[in-house]
Design a protein around this motif. Structure first.
Motif, mmCIF file in Angstrom:
data_model
loop_
_atom_site.group_PDB
_atom_site.id
_atom_site.type_symbol
_atom_site.label_atom_id
_atom_site.label_comp_id
_atom_site.label_asym_id
_atom_site.label_seq_id
_atom_site.Cartn_x
_atom_site.Cartn_y
_atom_site.Cartn_z
ATOM 1 N N GLU A 18 30.829 -70.626 -23.135
ATOM 2 C CA GLU A 18 31.247 -69.247 -23.221
ATOM 3 C C GLU A 18 30.252 -68.691 -24.601
ATOM 4 N N ARG A 19 30.143 -69.525 -25.666
ATOM 5 C CA ARG A 19 29.513 -69.040 -26.932
ATOM 6 C C ARG A 19 28.211 -69.768 -26.934
ATOM 7 N N VAL A 20 27.932 -70.875 -26.346
ATOM 8 C CA VAL A 20 26.781 -71.465 -26.766
ATOM 9 C C VAL A 20 25.906 -72.010 -25.469
ATOM 10 N N GLY A 21 26.465 -71.482 -24.091
ATOM 11 C CA GLY A 21 26.273 -72.146 -22.936
ATOM 12 C C GLY A 21 24.730 -71.595 -22.369
ATOM 13 N N GLU A 22 24.547 -70.521 -22.884
ATOM 14 C CA GLU A 22 23.030 -70.179 -22.564
ATOM 15 C C GLU A 22 21.772 -71.029 -23.076
ATOM 16 N N TRP A 23 20.957 -71.123 -22.109
ATOM 17 C CA TRP A 23 20.036 -72.077 -22.362
ATOM 18 C C TRP A 23 19.198 -71.842 -23.557
ATOM 19 N N TRP A 24 19.111 -70.685 -23.776
ATOM 20 C CA TRP A 24 18.031 -70.173 -25.035
ATOM 21 C C TRP A 24 19.058 -70.546 -26.393
ATOM 22 N N SER A 25 20.279 -70.270 -26.218
ATOM 23 C CA SER A 25 21.072 -70.649 -27.300
ATOM 24 C C SER A 25 21.105 -71.771 -27.859
ATOM 25 N N ILE A 26 21.151 -72.831 -26.769
ATOM 26 C CA ILE A 26 20.841 -74.410 -27.143
ATOM 27 C C ILE A 26 20.008 -74.779 -27.828
ATOM 28 N N LEU A 27 18.589 -73.967 -27.298
ATOM 29 C CA LEU A 27 17.546 -74.392 -27.976
ATOM 30 C C LEU A 27 17.276 -73.817 -29.426
ATOM 31 N N ILE A 28 17.922 -72.593 -29.398
ATOM 32 C CA ILE A 28 17.662 -72.055 -30.872
ATOM 33 C C ILE A 28 18.611 -73.069 -31.910
ATOM 34 N N MET A 29 19.656 -73.338 -31.380
ATOM 35 C CA MET A 29 20.741 -74.224 -32.305
ATOM 36 C C MET A 29 19.733 -75.437 -32.616
ATOM 37 N N ASN A 51 13.393 -59.249 -27.840
ATOM 38 C CA ASN A 51 14.600 -58.716 -27.407
ATOM 39 C C ASN A 51 15.749 -59.622 -27.114
ATOM 40 N N MET A 52 15.193 -60.569 -26.243
ATOM 41 C CA MET A 52 16.348 -61.783 -25.872
ATOM 42 C C MET A 52 16.595 -62.867 -27.051
ATOM 43 N N LEU A 53 15.591 -63.138 -27.967
ATOM 44 C CA LEU A 53 15.736 -63.891 -29.192
ATOM 45 C C LEU A 53 16.957 -63.087 -30.044
ATOM 46 N N ALA A 54 16.498 -61.797 -30.362
ATOM 47 C CA ALA A 54 17.463 -61.077 -31.221
ATOM 48 C C ALA A 54 18.714 -61.040 -30.631
ATOM 49 N N ARG A 55 19.249 -60.884 -29.144
ATOM 50 C CA ARG A 55 20.418 -61.009 -28.581
ATOM 51 C C ARG A 55 21.053 -62.333 -28.755
ATOM 52 N N ARG A 56 20.196 -63.227 -28.500
ATOM 53 C CA ARG A 56 20.991 -64.605 -28.746
ATOM 54 C C ARG A 56 21.124 -64.939 -30.148
ATOM 55 N N LEU A 57 20.254 -64.756 -31.258
ATOM 56 C CA LEU A 57 20.702 -64.741 -32.636
ATOM 57 C C LEU A 57 22.089 -64.086 -32.905
ATOM 58 N N ASN A 58 22.024 -62.820 -32.341
ATOM 59 C CA ASN A 58 23.332 -62.044 -32.639
ATOM 60 C C ASN A 58 24.573 -62.669 -32.093
ATOM 61 N N ALA A 59 24.327 -63.235 -30.859
ATOM 62 C CA ALA A 59 25.602 -63.846 -30.217
ATOM 63 C C ALA A 59 26.072 -65.098 -31.020
ATOM 64 N N LEU A 60 24.950 -65.858 -31.454
ATOM 65 C CA LEU A 60 25.345 -67.059 -32.168
ATOM 66 C C LEU A 60 25.891 -66.831 -33.661
ATOM 67 N N LEU B 17 18.420 -79.102 -19.956
ATOM 68 C CA LEU B 17 18.866 -77.836 -19.837
ATOM 69 C C LEU B 17 18.309 -77.337 -18.474
ATOM 70 N N GLU B 18 16.954 -77.637 -18.158
ATOM 71 C CA GLU B 18 16.403 -77.303 -16.963
ATOM 72 C C GLU B 18 16.983 -77.554 -15.679
#
Lengths: 224, 224
Positions: A18-29, A51-60, B17-18
């Motif tokens: 729920e917190r970090v399951g999104e692909w991008w979030s994991i690669l951002i981490m 916009n996607m990066l901003a959203r994922r950073l905010n979520a993290l 992740l892919e």
């Protein structure tokens, strides 16, 4: 991009996702733990839409894995640093790295973990910190914890027979062993006991002893 | 639901992740390794829409993590079993479970891993299989592997200074150590050597020795 929330699931895996399951979030981490800090660094590394990066950073940040710090007032600019919680995410990345190298790198590893002194490649496995024993079946089992709700308990009680380790399970009486006082013990589980084929026991939903006796060992780890 | 593909990234995390990075896929693998086999079992467990479940099951079969087996001809019905590759995914689930229990279970664990004999709760950590040493910095480092492309090598060579372990790194000459013959060694890395503040060395992109000397230890694991 909105999806069903896993937040009302009690499973710790679902909650993490729920917190970090999104692909991008994991690669951002991954990148944040690597040392990237600034928006444009993440963007350049990932090739991700702003916009996607901003959203994922905010979520993290909201999930407590990253901390936002202003490093420039004019113009306003933030950087993002892993928190203690964010650093605790590393084992997930290591497990993903090992899995990827084993199964999706036919040409050889592109990134690998080595002993920093000798350069010898490490082979990451998961063990119990206290005993050092590899976490795998049938030595270890997944069981409902103290905060398990009725749904989780029923889920484990109804565990399908096919999941029992075929090669290792041997019928026998459950052997709950008293736990050492003062340990972090939170549950007991009987020795794995396969139910006879076709049998599905009914049980009082509130009889947690009966519940625990039927808990099968969740297969873990894999024989190396 | 279509997103940018990570397939052309060489990073083993991105590649994993892919294949299994989608939330549902990870929970489907959780259930499959728990022993669920049939479409309606997954659907009931997850509360997932049938078309989504069918898509994720197909993707996991295509990725080689699940195997489809027909168990009924009339009507045609399939079941899904984890392959060897699918079973190798367990460490990722264990790492997610430990992370979730540590950070997102304020009321206590709902699912936990215990010693099947004693019921004592396990504390999963990642170690090197051969030496048993916890994989964390600065003892271990993430480095480009033998199949690393130029982009990966540059990425590691350009590692931001802020990522270097502040407390542990001490300046000193690189000490590449010969690797034992016949080991799975694939690379060498000098001891972590922080660059002076503000310095960013240029290097010949093809000088892999220079590249490796500049590799910083990717922070791993967390002090327990």
């Amino acid at each position: 991009m909105q999806r069903k929330s896993f937040r009302n699931m009690s499973c710790p895996i679902a909650r993490s996702l729920e917190r970090v399951g999104e692909w991008w979030s994991i690669l951002i981490m991954r990148d944040a733990l690597f040392g990237l800090r600034r928006f444009d660094e993440f963007q350049k590394s990932l090739g991700i839409a702003p916009n996607m990066l901003a959203r994922r950073l905010n979520a993290l940040v909201a999930a407590g894995l990253l901390e936002r710090r202003r490093y420039s007032a004019h113009p306003p600019r933030n950087e993002y640093r892993p928190t203690k919680r964010g650093r605790d995410f590393r084992p997930v990345l290591i497990a993903l790295l090992a899995f990827g190298n084993r199964h999706f790198a036919p040409e050889g590893a592109s990134v690998t973990i080595v002993d920093a002194e000798t350069g010898v490649e490490a082979e990451p496995i998961i063990v119990d910190r206290v005993t050092g024993r590899p976490i795998r079946e049938p030595e270890f089992a997944w069981v409902p914890g103290p905060a398990a709700g009725e749904r989780t308990r029923q889920r484990y009680a109804r565990r399908p027979h096919s999941a029992l380790p075929e090669a290792t399970a041997s019928p026998g009486p459950p052997r709950p062993t008293p736990s050492p006082a003062g340990s972090r013990t939170r549950g007991r589980v009987g020795r794995v006991r396969p139910l006879p084929a076709g049998e599905r026991r009914s049980r009082d939903a509130h009889d947690s002893t009966a519940c625990q006796k039927q808990i099968g060992a969740y297969k873990e780890g894999s024989p190396k």
